[in-house]
Each structure stands twice: as structure tokens, then as C-alpha cells.
Design a protein around this motif. Sequence first.
Motif, PDB file in Angstrom:
ATOM      1  N   LEU A 179      -1.943   8.990 -29.718  1.00  0.00           N
ATOM      2  CA  LEU A 179      -2.939   8.716 -28.679  1.00  0.00           C
ATOM      3  C   LEU A 179      -2.659   9.492 -27.403  1.00  0.00           C
ATOM      4  CD1 LEU A 179      -3.374   4.897 -29.294  1.00  0.00           C
ATOM      5  CD2 LEU A 179      -4.997   6.722 -29.828  1.00  0.00           C
ATOM      6  N   ALA A 180      -1.387   9.706 -27.082  1.00  0.00           N
ATOM      7  CA  ALA A 180      -1.074  10.555 -25.925  1.00  0.00           C
ATOM      8  C   ALA A 180      -1.601  11.964 -26.160  1.00  0.00           C
ATOM      9  CB  ALA A 180       0.424  10.572 -25.667  1.00  0.00           C
ATOM     10  N   GLY A 181      -1.500  12.433 -27.398  1.00  0.00           N
ATOM     11  CA  GLY A 181      -2.053  13.738 -27.742  1.00  0.00           C
ATOM     12  C   GLY A 181      -3.559  13.785 -27.647  1.00  0.00           C
TER      13      GLY A 181
ATOM     14  N   THR B 296       0.813  -1.212   0.000  1.00  0.00           N
ATOM     15  CA  THR B 296       0.000   0.000   0.000  1.00  0.00           C
ATOM     16  C   THR B 296       0.845   1.259   0.000  1.00  0.00           C
ATOM     17  OG1 THR B 296      -0.115  -0.129   2.413  1.00  0.00           O
ATOM     18  CG2 THR B 296      -1.917  -1.167   1.149  1.00  0.00           C
ATOM     19  N   ASP B 297       2.130   1.178   0.435  1.00  0.00           N
ATOM     20  CA  ASP B 297       2.985   2.357   0.451  1.00  0.00           C
ATOM     21  C   ASP B 297       3.783   2.512  -0.839  1.00  0.00           C
ATOM     22  OD1 ASP B 297       4.450   0.101   0.859  1.00  0.00           O
ATOM     23  OD2 ASP B 297       5.897   1.055   2.212  1.00  0.00           O
ATOM     24  N   ASP B 298       3.505   1.646  -1.799  1.00  0.00           N
ATOM     25  CA  ASP B 298       4.227   1.657  -3.073  1.00  0.00           C
ATOM     26  C   ASP B 298       3.203   1.850  -4.186  1.00  0.00           C
ATOM     27  OD1 ASP B 298       6.001   1.416  -5.114  1.00  0.00           O
ATOM     28  OD2 ASP B 298       6.281  -0.743  -4.916  1.00  0.00           O
ATOM     29  N   ILE B 299       2.926   3.087  -4.510  1.00  0.00           N
ATOM     30  CA  ILE B 299       1.889   3.407  -5.476  1.00  0.00           C
ATOM     31  C   ILE B 299       2.478   3.476  -6.876  1.00  0.00           C
ATOM     32  CG2 ILE B 299       0.109   5.069  -6.158  1.00  0.00           C
ATOM     33  CD1 ILE B 299      -0.444   3.702  -3.524  1.00  0.00           C
ATOM     34  N   LEU B 300       1.874   2.743  -7.800  1.00  0.00           N
ATOM     35  CA  LEU B 300       2.220   2.849  -9.211  1.00  0.00           C
ATOM     36  C   LEU B 300       1.269   3.859  -9.835  1.00  0.00           C
ATOM     37  CD1 LEU B 300       3.718   1.892 -11.773  1.00  0.00           C
ATOM     38  CD2 LEU B 300       1.955   0.112 -12.006  1.00  0.00           C
ATOM     39  N   GLN B 301       1.787   5.025 -10.193  1.00  0.00           N
ATOM     40  CA  GLN B 301       0.963   6.095 -10.728  1.00  0.00           C
ATOM     41  C   GLN B 301       0.970   6.041 -12.254  1.00  0.00           C
ATOM     42  OE1 GLN B 301      -0.661   8.103  -8.491  1.00  0.00           O
ATOM     43  NE2 GLN B 301      -1.866   8.925 -10.201  1.00  0.00           N
ATOM     44  N   LEU B 302      -0.192   5.822 -12.837  1.00  0.00           N
ATOM     45  CA  LEU B 302      -0.365   5.816 -14.288  1.00  0.00           C
ATOM     46  C   LEU B 302      -1.443   6.832 -14.637  1.00  0.00           C
ATOM     47  CD1 LEU B 302      -0.348   1.959 -14.987  1.00  0.00           C
ATOM     48  CD2 LEU B 302       1.541   3.565 -15.319  1.00  0.00           C
ATOM     49  N   GLY B 303      -1.017   7.956 -15.208  1.00  0.00           N
ATOM     50  CA  GLY B 303      -1.988   8.999 -15.512  1.00  0.00           C
ATOM     51  C   GLY B 303      -2.674   9.455 -14.247  1.00  0.00           C
TER      52      GLY B 303
ATOM     53  N   CYS C 131     -14.772   2.056 -22.840  1.00  0.00           N
ATOM     54  CA  CYS C 131     -13.688   1.348 -22.149  1.00  0.00           C
ATOM     55  C   CYS C 131     -12.712   2.273 -21.444  1.00  0.00           C
ATOM     56  CB  CYS C 131     -12.926   0.473 -23.145  1.00  0.00           C
ATOM     57  SG  CYS C 131     -13.930  -0.863 -23.841  1.00  0.00           S
ATOM     58  N   GLY C 132     -12.910   3.573 -21.512  1.00  0.00           N
ATOM     59  CA  GLY C 132     -12.060   4.496 -20.787  1.00  0.00           C
ATOM     60  C   GLY C 132     -10.878   4.993 -21.588  1.00  0.00           C
ATOM     61  N   ASP C 133      -9.934   5.627 -20.875  1.00  0.00           N
ATOM     62  CA  ASP C 133      -8.812   6.300 -21.523  1.00  0.00           C
ATOM     63  C   ASP C 133      -7.510   5.514 -21.489  1.00  0.00           C
ATOM     64  OD1 ASP C 133     -10.387   8.468 -22.160  1.00  0.00           O
ATOM     65  OD2 ASP C 133      -9.951   9.511 -20.271  1.00  0.00           O
ATOM     66  N   PHE C 134      -7.501   4.368 -20.811  1.00  0.00           N
ATOM     67  CA  PHE C 134      -6.298   3.551 -20.804  1.00  0.00           C
ATOM     68  C   PHE C 134      -6.254   2.717 -22.089  1.00  0.00           C
ATOM     69  CE2 PHE C 134      -6.250   4.776 -16.461  1.00  0.00           C
ATOM     70  CZ  PHE C 134      -4.960   4.583 -15.986  1.00  0.00           C
ATOM     71  N   ILE C 135      -5.066   2.546 -22.645  1.00  0.00           N
ATOM     72  CA  ILE C 135      -4.920   1.729 -23.852  1.00  0.00           C
ATOM     73  C   ILE C 135      -3.550   1.072 -23.869  1.00  0.00           C
ATOM     74  CG2 ILE C 135      -4.020   3.599 -25.324  1.00  0.00           C
ATOM     75  CD1 ILE C 135      -6.527   0.905 -26.468  1.00  0.00           C
ATOM     76  N   LYS C 136      -3.532  -0.208 -24.203  1.00  0.00           N
ATOM     77  CA  LYS C 136      -2.278  -0.938 -24.395  1.00  0.00           C
ATOM     78  C   LYS C 136      -2.022  -1.019 -25.900  1.00  0.00           C
ATOM     79  CE  LYS C 136      -0.146  -5.499 -23.920  1.00  0.00           C
ATOM     80  NZ  LYS C 136      -0.434  -6.936 -23.677  1.00  0.00           N
ATOM     81  N   ILE C 137      -0.930  -0.423 -26.335  1.00  0.00           N
ATOM     82  CA  ILE C 137      -0.613  -0.401 -27.758  1.00  0.00           C
ATOM     83  C   ILE C 137       0.143  -1.672 -28.140  1.00  0.00           C
ATOM     84  CG2 ILE C 137       0.672   0.763 -29.581  1.00  0.00           C
ATOM     85  CD1 ILE C 137      -1.779   2.236 -28.728  1.00  0.00           C
TER      86      ILE C 137
ATOM     87  N   PHE D 285      -5.126   9.863 -24.108  1.00  0.00           N
ATOM     88  CA  PHE D 285      -5.082   8.490 -23.621  1.00  0.00           C
ATOM     89  C   PHE D 285      -3.920   8.301 -22.652  1.00  0.00           C
ATOM     90  CE2 PHE D 285      -7.600   7.737 -27.428  1.00  0.00           C
ATOM     91  CZ  PHE D 285      -8.422   6.677 -27.078  1.00  0.00           C
ATOM     92  N   VAL D 286      -4.095   7.364 -21.735  1.00  0.00           N
ATOM     93  CA  VAL D 286      -2.985   6.878 -20.922  1.00  0.00           C
ATOM     94  C   VAL D 286      -2.455   5.643 -21.643  1.00  0.00           C
ATOM     95  CG1 VAL D 286      -2.245   5.987 -18.690  1.00  0.00           C
ATOM     96  CG2 VAL D 286      -4.061   7.718 -18.819  1.00  0.00           C
ATOM     97  N   VAL D 287      -1.288   5.764 -22.256  1.00  0.00           N
ATOM     98  CA  VAL D 287      -0.794   4.758 -23.182  1.00  0.00           C
ATOM     99  C   VAL D 287       0.237   3.862 -22.516  1.00  0.00           C
ATOM    100  CG1 VAL D 287       0.290   4.354 -25.417  1.00  0.00           C
ATOM    101  CG2 VAL D 287      -1.166   6.365 -25.083  1.00  0.00           C
ATOM    102  N   LEU D 288       0.015   2.554 -22.593  1.00  0.00           N
ATOM    103  CA  LEU D 288       0.988   1.560 -22.142  1.00  0.00           C
ATOM    104  C   LEU D 288       1.429   0.772 -23.372  1.00  0.00           C
ATOM    105  CD1 LEU D 288      -0.785   2.219 -19.554  1.00  0.00           C
ATOM    106  CD2 LEU D 288       0.008   0.018 -18.686  1.00  0.00           C
ATOM    107  N   PRO D 289       2.556   1.133 -23.966  1.00  0.00           N
ATOM    108  CA  PRO D 289       2.977   0.451 -25.189  1.00  0.00           C
ATOM    109  C   PRO D 289       3.639  -0.885 -24.905  1.00  0.00           C
ATOM    110  CG  PRO D 289       4.526   2.187 -24.654  1.00  0.00           C
ATOM    111  CD  PRO D 289       3.428   2.259 -23.622  1.00  0.00           C
ATOM    112  N   TYR D 290       3.337  -1.849 -25.742  1.00  0.00           N
ATOM    113  CA  TYR D 290       4.039  -3.136 -25.712  1.00  0.00           C
ATOM    114  C   TYR D 290       5.276  -2.968 -26.576  1.00  0.00           C
ATOM    115  CZ  TYR D 290       5.193  -7.937 -27.126  1.00  0.00           C
ATOM    116  OH  TYR D 290       5.864  -9.109 -27.404  1.00  0.00           O
TER     117      TYR D 290
END
Length: 585
Positions: A122-124, A2-9, A93-99, A127-132
Motif C-alpha cells: 500500500l505504501a507503494g 500548535t507548535d508540535d506538529i505531527l506530520q503524516l504524509g 475515503c482518501g489515501d490514509f489507511i489503518k492496517i 497510501f499513507v499507512v498507519l499499521p496496527y
Amino acid sequence: MTDDILQLGPKGFTNRLFTGTGKFAANALIAPMLAASGSQMITVALRRIDSSGRSENILDFIPPEVTLLPNTSGARTAEEAVRIARIARTAGCGDFIKIEVITDMKYLMPDAIETLKATEILAGDGFVVLPYILPDLTLAAGAGGGGGAGQPRDRHRRRSGGHGLRLRPRRQGRAQRLARRTGGDIEYRQGLVATDRLSGIAVAHRTAAIIGGLQDMSFYSFIERFRDFDFTGFFTTIDEAAVRRVLARDRLDELDLLTLLSPAASVCLEAMAQKAHRLTVQHFGHTIQLFIPLYVSNFCANHCAYCGFNRTTAIHRRTLSLAEIEAEARAIAATGMQHILFLTGEAPAATPMDYLLAVAACLKRHFASVSLEIYPLEEEAYRRLRQQGVDGMTLFQETYDEEVYRRVHLAGRKTDFRWRLDAPERGARAGFRAVNIGALLGLAEPRRDIFFTALHGRWLADTFLDTEVSFSLPRFNRTGTAFEPTGLVDDRTFVQFLTALRLFLPRAGITISTRESARFRNQLLHLGATRYSAYSKTGVGGYAAAEDPDSRQFEITDTRTVDEVIAAIVAGGCQPVFKDWDTIG
């Protein structure tokens, strides 16, 4: 943690496990899995979302507090990925996307340049982009390796994946800073390196390890990857223009192959045939290599619904003695044939390893090349046969559709789909010079089976560089059983399949057997075929003494003698080849 937050967007996550939705036996299992794992984000392919109400909508099974991560699976360009992402957002489906932008269908590695383009767009768009993507610092920083290698004048431009990339200095600096910060953090957390930046050497070794691991994978992983693929739906998207775009390319990927196998490609058959002819002449010249089959036994322990040898059929069963094989070999050699393929039913008790080794030794005294088409063996058994002079193998998967495979293989070792599927790999590892594969056209949906046959061939060719890979396209012939084939292939579709195989794998051999008529085989001489059987007998023996018609596996159609086949090949403007290699030393 809980003290280790992964912040994505705008969102923070206390659980770093991202889960997928593709392998559940039922959608109802998704929520319990999420609860048990604590995962707060789940990926979903857009094609699995059904808002029409005609079938289950996977979104109904995902708890609302879990963040959706739609992916752009299937995209081959940045444009396609952007379109899929925007559709996902519109679908709620929201603003998150895995490219995912993948054009390398062998190793499934991402296209770095197209991924970068899609990410920027997409960032423009917010979107919150998580590229593969691989940890490619050359791409991110514009410099070779990760440690600043290269001359200063080169750092604004480097080659990556065959494409030129230029970054403006400000963007380059930001990319370098981000790459080092995130890369170092990832490496530190995984315990790989305790430093604040990635080493270029470490990246290279990790990438090599990934590729090496994929090379060790069975071809079965490719079948699994396409298990839920909508072949029919894909075919409906193909038109003549799409086919002609594929024909303009030099190297084809999997979706290009499917395009050429689509019903729509039939209107381009002449163009496919012309290109197949050019490629065949380029790699093989105007030659047709000849071989002859010899059945040495028809005992079988399997119950295959479609096969005349299956253990329930009332045929005359016999296994040739070594003296009889010697006589058959002499009779065949007298025709001038130098390549022989010996075959058995699948009954190890009737044709054990000692017998197979003795057969190989006998035939090797008479022929330049000895290949086999028998029941699947362990790698070490193939190696022993190789040491005895066998240089090639033929093994048909029959069908790559596991469900159909189970329905038509009712008993015996042949019920094991994976054991059979991996046999060509074991033969290649054992050192066979040539491996020939195929599917029996008439058991399952034929376009799908040819697609997987082609993928299997390319995988073998890319994995075993010393092995000559070839294809057969056996169409179902009557066998004396009550089996009724499905998905029968007419002559025009057969030519489409043959030319598609040639375009997809230009250096592969293509075998046309005496299942096909003499007239049709004459017409195929310039369309991609490279190897013909001649004077075939599908019963036991049949060359030194009259063939027993009640011992046949199936009926042949081209009954011409060796001399008649040779004459037809010459008349067609090709050169028959009896012997194309010798063992040295």
C-alpha cells in the motif's frame, strides 16, 4: 500544542488524539464529539459506509475538515487488507489507511508478517499507512531485541510469529533507524524511558503486560467485539470450497468456526463428522463418561418465560431434606453410577449456602465426583463448595444474545446477563476441576449462540489451564409453559453444531443429555460426544421414591435405565466410564 506538529504524509496534525466511530449511540453525536475533543482524524470501518442510500451513511456525519482513517478490520491476510484499502480509496475515503491484519482472535494481536506485506504494497500505491502492530524490533530491524542482540551472521534473519523474515541490508538499516527514532520518541513522550531508542527488555515487558491485561478481561469483551458483526452477511459469502479449506486446517480461528456453522457447511457434514471422530478418538479414545442428575429443589425466584421452574408456574414445589438426599444417593449409587450432578432452582432462600454445603458433603460420601448446576455464586462461595468436595459445575448462559436474554428473563437475579456470564469464570478461579457451559437451543438464533458458546469455551480453556471445559447442546423441550421457541434445531443441524465444536476445541468434553432420544444418542456415539447422562429425572428426587411428574422442569426423551444406556454404548463399540478420577491426599 500548535507548535508540535505531527506530520503524516502530506498532512500535519496539531492534535494527536485519533478517535473512532464504533461506539456512538447515534451517528449525530460524532460531530459534537470531534468539536469538543479537537480530534482531527477519525477511523471508520469500511463495512459501516453505506453509499446505497438505504440507511444512514456514516460519512455524512463526519465534518469535511476531519481526515478519514479507514481501517481494514476483518482482514486476516495481507491480500485481504490491500483489497479493503483499495476499495476504501475508490469509495472516496482518501489515501490514509489503518492496517489491521488479525488472525489471533484470542488476544487480538496483529499478524506482524502479513501487516508488513500489506504495508509495503500500500505504501507503494501511494497510501499513507498507519499499521496496527506491536513495537516489534525483531521484525523491524532483523535483530533480536532492540539493543542489537544476536550474532552478526544472524541479524539478517530472525523468527517472528513463526514465520521466516529476511531483510536486505539497506532496508534493514533504514528500518533500524526508523524504529529507533520513532520508538524512542514515543517512549519519551509517554514518559516511559528517556532515551533515543527502545530497549528490547522494555518491549518484552510491555508486550507481556498487554497480554496479561487481556487475560484478566471478562469474556464479555468478546461479545462486545462481535456486537455489530453481520453474521447473516458472512454466511452468504461461504461456499463449499471455503468449508473444505477450513477442514484442511489443524487449528481453527473464530471465522473458521463460523464457516463450519454456516448453512453452506451442511454439504460437508460427512467430512466434518469423520474429522470430529478422529479427533475424539485421539483425545478421548472410544469412551463415554456417564453421570446422573439429582434435583434437590425446584423453588425458583426467577421468571424465565421458557422454564418449567419459573416462579409463576403452578407446579409442586419442594426441597429435599438431608435424610431424603441420603436415600436418593443410596438408590443412585446402587446403579453403579459414580458421577452425580445435583441441581436446584434459582432460589437462594430455599437452598442457602449452608444447605448446599450439607448436600455436597452427603453426596461426596457416595460418589467419586460431585458437580452442581445451581444459581450463580460469588467466587468465595464456589471455593467453599470446592472445599466440601464439589469438583465441577454446569451453568448455561441460555442465550448469548443480550436482547433476547432480556426478553425471556422477566424478573429475578437471572435478569443480570453479566452476573450469569461471568459465573463459569468465578467457578474456574475457585478451583473447580470441570466447567460445563452451553446455550439453550430454541431461544435465539442458534448458529450465533453456538458460535459464542464455542468462543466462551476456548476463552475459559486458554485462561484456566487446570480446568476441563466441556459443552452441552440442550435443545428446547416442552416445559408446561406457553413459551414458543424460535430457531429450532433439526437433527442434521445439531450434528453440524456438535462436530463444529469438536473441530474448534478438540480437547473439550461434549455432553449429550436425555433431552435427546435414545435412537439419536446412539447415533452420536462416534461423532464427538464424550459424556452422557443416564436414567435422568427432572423432578425433585425420583430415584428412591417415585418421581412426582408435577415437579419436573422439562420433559426428557430418553427414558432408558442405566443398564440400558450402558448396553447401548457397548453395542455401539464404546466403553462406558463410571469413574475417571480420584482425589489424592
